[in-house]
Design an enzyme around this catalytic site. Structure first.
Site, PDB file in Angstrom:
ATOM      1  N   THR A 186       0.862  -1.184   0.000  1.00 20.45           N
ATOM      2  CA  THR A 186       0.000   0.000   0.000  1.00 20.45           C
ATOM      3  C   THR A 186       0.894   1.228   0.000  1.00 20.45           C
ATOM      4  O   THR A 186       1.952   1.235   0.628  1.00 20.45           O
ATOM      5  CB  THR A 186      -0.886   0.069   1.258  1.00 20.45           C
ATOM      6  OG1 THR A 186      -0.021   0.193   2.386  1.00 20.45           O
ATOM      7  CG2 THR A 186      -1.743  -1.149   1.404  1.00 20.45           C
ATOM      8  N   GLU A 331      -6.031  -3.572   0.974  1.00 22.10           N
ATOM      9  CA  GLU A 331      -6.210  -4.596   2.003  1.00 22.10           C
ATOM     10  C   GLU A 331      -7.445  -5.452   1.746  1.00 22.10           C
ATOM     11  O   GLU A 331      -7.679  -6.449   2.418  1.00 22.10           O
ATOM     12  CB  GLU A 331      -6.353  -3.922   3.382  1.00 22.10           C
ATOM     13  CG  GLU A 331      -5.071  -3.323   3.926  1.00 22.10           C
ATOM     14  CD  GLU A 331      -4.820  -1.906   3.448  1.00 22.10           C
ATOM     15  OE1 GLU A 331      -5.403  -1.494   2.412  1.00 22.10           O
ATOM     16  OE2 GLU A 331      -4.026  -1.198   4.091  1.00 22.10           O
ATOM     17  N   TRP A 445     -17.853  16.753  14.011  1.00 16.84           N
ATOM     18  CA  TRP A 445     -17.049  16.450  12.828  1.00 16.84           C
ATOM     19  C   TRP A 445     -17.630  17.119  11.580  1.00 16.84           C
ATOM     20  O   TRP A 445     -18.841  17.065  11.342  1.00 16.84           O
ATOM     21  CB  TRP A 445     -17.023  14.931  12.591  1.00 16.84           C
ATOM     22  CG  TRP A 445     -16.155  14.195  13.554  1.00 16.84           C
ATOM     23  CD1 TRP A 445     -15.491  14.724  14.635  1.00 16.84           C
ATOM     24  CD2 TRP A 445     -15.851  12.793  13.529  1.00 16.84           C
ATOM     25  NE1 TRP A 445     -14.804  13.730  15.275  1.00 16.84           N
ATOM     26  CE2 TRP A 445     -14.998  12.537  14.634  1.00 16.84           C
ATOM     27  CE3 TRP A 445     -16.197  11.736  12.701  1.00 16.84           C
ATOM     28  CZ2 TRP A 445     -14.502  11.261  14.913  1.00 16.84           C
ATOM     29  CZ3 TRP A 445     -15.704  10.477  12.983  1.00 16.84           C
ATOM     30  CH2 TRP A 445     -14.859  10.237  14.073  1.00 16.84           C
TER      31      TRP A 445
HETATM   32  P1  AMP Z   1      -5.867   2.037  -1.845  1.00 10.92           P
HETATM   33  O1  AMP Z   1      -5.530   0.990  -0.864  1.00 10.92           O
HETATM   34  O2  AMP Z   1      -4.674   2.790  -2.347  1.00 10.92           O
HETATM   35  O3  AMP Z   1      -6.722   1.500  -2.925  1.00 10.92           O
HETATM   36  O4  AMP Z   1      -6.716   3.153  -1.082  1.00 10.92           O
HETATM   37  C1  AMP Z   1      -7.895   2.821  -0.389  1.00 10.92           C
HETATM   38  C2  AMP Z   1      -8.597   4.071   0.073  1.00 10.92           C
HETATM   39  O5  AMP Z   1      -9.022   4.839  -1.055  1.00 10.92           O
HETATM   40  C3  AMP Z   1      -9.873   3.797   0.833  1.00 10.92           C
HETATM   41  O6  AMP Z   1      -9.649   3.473   2.184  1.00 10.92           O
HETATM   42  C4  AMP Z   1     -10.618   5.110   0.654  1.00 10.92           C
HETATM   43  O7  AMP Z   1     -10.176   6.091   1.570  1.00 10.92           O
HETATM   44  C5  AMP Z   1     -10.218   5.543  -0.734  1.00 10.92           C
HETATM   45  N1  AMP Z   1     -11.279   5.176  -1.695  1.00 10.92           N
HETATM   46  C6  AMP Z   1     -11.337   4.099  -2.477  1.00 10.92           C
HETATM   47  N2  AMP Z   1     -12.455   4.112  -3.236  1.00 10.92           N
HETATM   48  C7  AMP Z   1     -13.129   5.230  -2.902  1.00 10.92           C
HETATM   49  C8  AMP Z   1     -14.379   5.819  -3.306  1.00 10.92           C
HETATM   50  N3  AMP Z   1     -15.147   5.264  -4.229  1.00 10.92           N
HETATM   51  N4  AMP Z   1     -14.742   6.967  -2.722  1.00 10.92           N
HETATM   52  C9  AMP Z   1     -13.976   7.563  -1.775  1.00 10.92           C
HETATM   53  N5  AMP Z   1     -12.799   7.061  -1.364  1.00 10.92           N
HETATM   54  C10 AMP Z   1     -12.376   5.915  -1.908  1.00 10.92           C
END
Ligand code: AMP
Length: 543
Positions: A186, A331, A445
C-alpha cells in the site's frame, strides 16, 4: 459432523487461465505495447506463453513461495507473469513505479524479490536503483532482443529470449488454496509501505464476487479495458475475473490519456472500463473537445477516490454510460462495495438515483461491514450516524506481510479501514472522510469530502481539498484549497457563495486558498498530509 460428499478442488489461479483457454480459447487479448505498436493474441496463446514462462522460472531456479517482482504497465506480458508465477506456486509482487525510488528499493528488499521483470520504460529507474537491489538475482526486460536498449543494468535478461528457450508443456501443480499468490504494497502517506499478501483462495473468491451482476457484471459478451494499473491491487482483480468469465481484454500500456484510451474503446469495441476519477476527468475533457460519443462503452467503473457529481452526471447524461461507483482498498483485494440499485428503485428516475450513486455502494457478498464510535459501539444504519468503518471477510487482509499485527486488525476479527462512513437502511455506504482527514470543529465532525464535492461541482474548479486549520475557539475550522480549471476565473467570495444553502452554517469554510496544483500520492490521491504541513501555520481571517 456429517461431511458433505463433494469433491475437494482447491481454488487455484491456474484454473482461471486453463478455463479461459479451454472454453474461450479464441477470445482476444489486445495490448498497446511499450514498444509502441498494438499486439493481439488469444487466451489460447496467453496460456501457451504462460507455460513457457513457468518453465523459464523453473529453469531460473525459482522455489515455491519466492517473490517475483514486476515494474510494468498493463499488457499481455504482465498478464503472463501474473499466471506463470502464481500458477507455479510463486508470488507475483507488483510494484507501483510511481512511488518514490527509495520506497521502491525498500519494497523490493522487504519482499526479497528474487527476480524483477520490468517494462523497458522503467530501465533508467532500475539503472539508478540497481546498487541498492543486491538481492535481486536478475532483472528481466519485458521485450524482445531487437527492442532491448543498451544498458548499464547488471544481471540483465531478455523476456522473449527466455521464452524462446522453453517448451510449452507444463503441468500446473496442485497445492493448498491458502498458498500466497500475489503481493502488493500500500502506498501509505506516512511510514514505510505495507505489504498485502493475497492467496489463491482469496483471489478466486474475489473474482467470483466482482463478476456478479450487481458488481462489475462481467461476462463472455464483454470487452473490458482496465485503466487501473496491474500494479495497483491487481487492476482491481480484472485480470483474474476476465479469464473466469471469458471476457475479451484490452490493455492500454503506458498511454492513459483521453485520446489513446478512446482510440482503443472504438477499435476494440470496449464495453466496460475501470479507473480512478483523475483519469476520467481527462477522458471527459477529451470527449468534450472532440464531440465524441462512445459507441460500445456502456459501463464505467469509478473507484479509488470519490468522483465529483459532475463526472457521474456527464457519463450518464451526456454519454449514456452506466456508472459503477465502487469502493475498496488494497487490504480488501480491493472491492468492498459497488453501487447498484435495488428492485425497490425500479421506477426511480436517473435524477432520483443520482444521490445513491454518489454513495460508495452496497457490500458485495463476502464483505461484512459496520461503523463504530470511539467506544467501539456499533452505530445504526440510518444514513446519518457516521463512524469508523470496519470490514471482515475472506478476501480482507488479516495481517500485513512480515509485520507485527497492528491496531487496525482488532482482536474480534475486524479490520479498521481508516475511512469514516455512514451506512443507510438499504446498506448503501457513504464515505464522509478518512479518519485522519476529518475536520473537528467544536467537538463535532465536518466531512472534508462533503465540502470538496460541493466545491468540485462548481464549473470553474478542477480540484479542491478541504483541510482543518487550528482555531483558538473551535479547535479546527475548514479551509478549501482550490485549483481552478485552465482559463477560468473564480474569486474567494464566489467560491464561498457556492456553499450558501448547500451545507449547515457551521460547516462553512473559513477561508479559500488558490493553488496551481495539489500534491498527489503515487495512486493519484490528494496528499492531505502534505497540505496540512504546508498550511500548518496558516492564520484564519477570523482567528
Ligand atoms: P488504496 O488501498 O490505495 O486503494 O486506497 C484505499 C482508500 O481509497 C480507501 O480506504 C478510501 O479512503 C479511498 N477510496 C477508495 N475508493 C473510494 C471511493 N469510491 N470513494 C472515496 N474514497 C475511496
Amino acid at each position: 459432523m456429517l461431511t458433505g460428499l463433494m469433491m475437494h478442488a482447491p481454488l487455484q489461479i491456474s484454473a482461471l487461465i486453463q478455463h479461459a483457454e479451454r472454453w474461450h480459447g479464441d477470445t482476444e487479448i489486445v495490448s498497446r505495447r511499450t514498444e509502441g505498436d498494438i499486439h493481439r493474441y488469444t487466451w489460447r496463446d496467453a496460456h501457451r506463453r504462460t507455460r513457457l514462462l513457468a518453465n523459464a522460472l523453473k529453469r531460473l531456479g525459482c522455489q515455491a513461495g519466492d517473490r517475483i517482482g514486476t515494474l510494468a504497465w498493463n499488457g499481455y506480458r504482465h498478464l503472463e507473469i501474473y499466471f506463470a508465477t502464481s500458477g507455479s506456486e510463486l508470488v507475483c509482487h507488483t510494484i507501483n513505479p510511481r512511488l518514490f525510488p527509495e520506497q521502491i528499493a525498500y519494497i523490493v528488499n522487504h519482499a526479497q524479490d528474487q527476480y524483477l521483470f520490468f517494462d523497458i520504460t522503467f530501465l533508467p529507474l532500475l539503472e539508478a536503483l540497481a546498487p541498492q537491489l543486491g538481492g535481486v538475482k536478475a532483472f528481466v526486460a519485458m521485450t524482445d532482443r531487437d527492442h532491448l536498449p543498451d544498458s548499464s543494468l547488471p544481471r540483465l535478461l531478455c523476456y522473449e529470449t527466455l521464452l524462446e528457450a522453453e517448451d510449452d508443456q507444463f503441468e500446473w501443480p496442485s497445492f493448498d488454496e491458502n498458498t500466497a499468490s500475489s503481493l502488493c504494497y500500500t502506498s501509505g502517506t506516512t511510514g514505510n509501505p505495507k505489504g498485502v499478501l493475497y492467496s489463491h483462495r482469496s483471489t478466486l473468491l474475489h473474482s467470483l464476487a466482482i463478476a456478479l451482476p450487481d458488481a462489475l457484471d462481467l461476462s463472455a459478451r464483454d470487452c473490458v479495458l482496465p485503466v487501473v494499473p496491474m500494479f495497483h491491487v491487481n487492476a482491481w482483480g480484472i485480470p483474474y475475473a476476465a479469464p473466469m468469465t471469458g471476457c475479451k481484454l484490452v490493455f492500454p500500456g503506458p498511454k492513459l490519456d483521453g485520446a489513446s484510451l478512446t482510440e482503443l474503446f472504438e477499435q476494440e469495441g470496449v464495453t466496460v472500463t475501470a479507473g480512478v476519477p483523475t483519469v476520467w476527468l481527462a477522458l471527459l475533457q477529451h470527449w468534450k473537445q472532440t464531440d465524441y460519443r462512445p459507441s460500445t462503452l456502456n459501463r464505467v467503473v469509478i473507484g479509488g477516490a470519490a468522483p465529483p457529481e459532475s463526472m457521474v452526471r456527464s457519463f450518464v447524461q451526456d454519454y449514456g454510460c452506466h456508472v459503477l461507483h465502487a469502493w475498496g482498498m488494497s487490504e480488501m483485494s480491493p472491492v468492498g462495495t459497488v453501487y447498484a440499485p435495488k428492485f425497490k428503485h425500479k421506477d426511480a428516475t436517473q435524477e432520483q438515483l443520482l444521490p445513491l450513486q454518489l454513495k460508495q455502494g452496497r457490500p458485495v457478498f463476502g464483505v461484512d461491514m459496520r461503523i463504530i464510535d470511539a467506544n467501539n459501539t456499533p452505530l445504526p444504519h440510518d444514513g446519518v450516524a457516521f463512524g469508523d468503518l470496519q470490514v471482515r471477510g475472506p478476501w480482507i487482509c488479516s495481517q500485513y506481510y512480515e509485520r507485527e499485527r497492528g491496531a487496525e486488525h482488532s482482536d474480534d476479527g475486524w479490520f479498521s479501514t481508516g475511512d469514516v462512513a455512514t451506512i443507510d437502511s438499504d446498506g448503501y455506504m457513504q464515505i464522509t472522510d478518512r479518519s485522519k482527514d476529518v475536520i473537528k470543529s467544536g467537538g463535532e465532525w465536518i466531512s472534508s469530502i462533503a465540502l470538496e464535492n460541493i466545491m468540485m461541482s462548481h464549473p470553474a474548479v478542477a480540484e479542491a481539498a478541504a483541510i482543518g486549520i487550528r482555531h483558538p475557539k473551535w479547535d479546527e475550522r475548514p479551509i478549501l484549497v482550490i485549483v481552478r480549471k485552465n482559463g477560468q476565473s473564480l474569486s474567494r467570495e464566489e467560491a464561498l457563495a457556492w456553499f450558501e444553502g448547500k451545507i449547515a452554517k457551521w460547516w462553512m469554510p473559513n477561508d479559500i486558498v488558490f493553488l496551481d496544483e495539489l500534491p498527489h500520492t503515487a495512486t493519484g490521491k490528494v496528499q492531505k498530509l502534505k497540505l496540512r504541513e504546508r498550511f500548518h501555520d496558516y492564520v484564519l481571517p477570523d482567528a
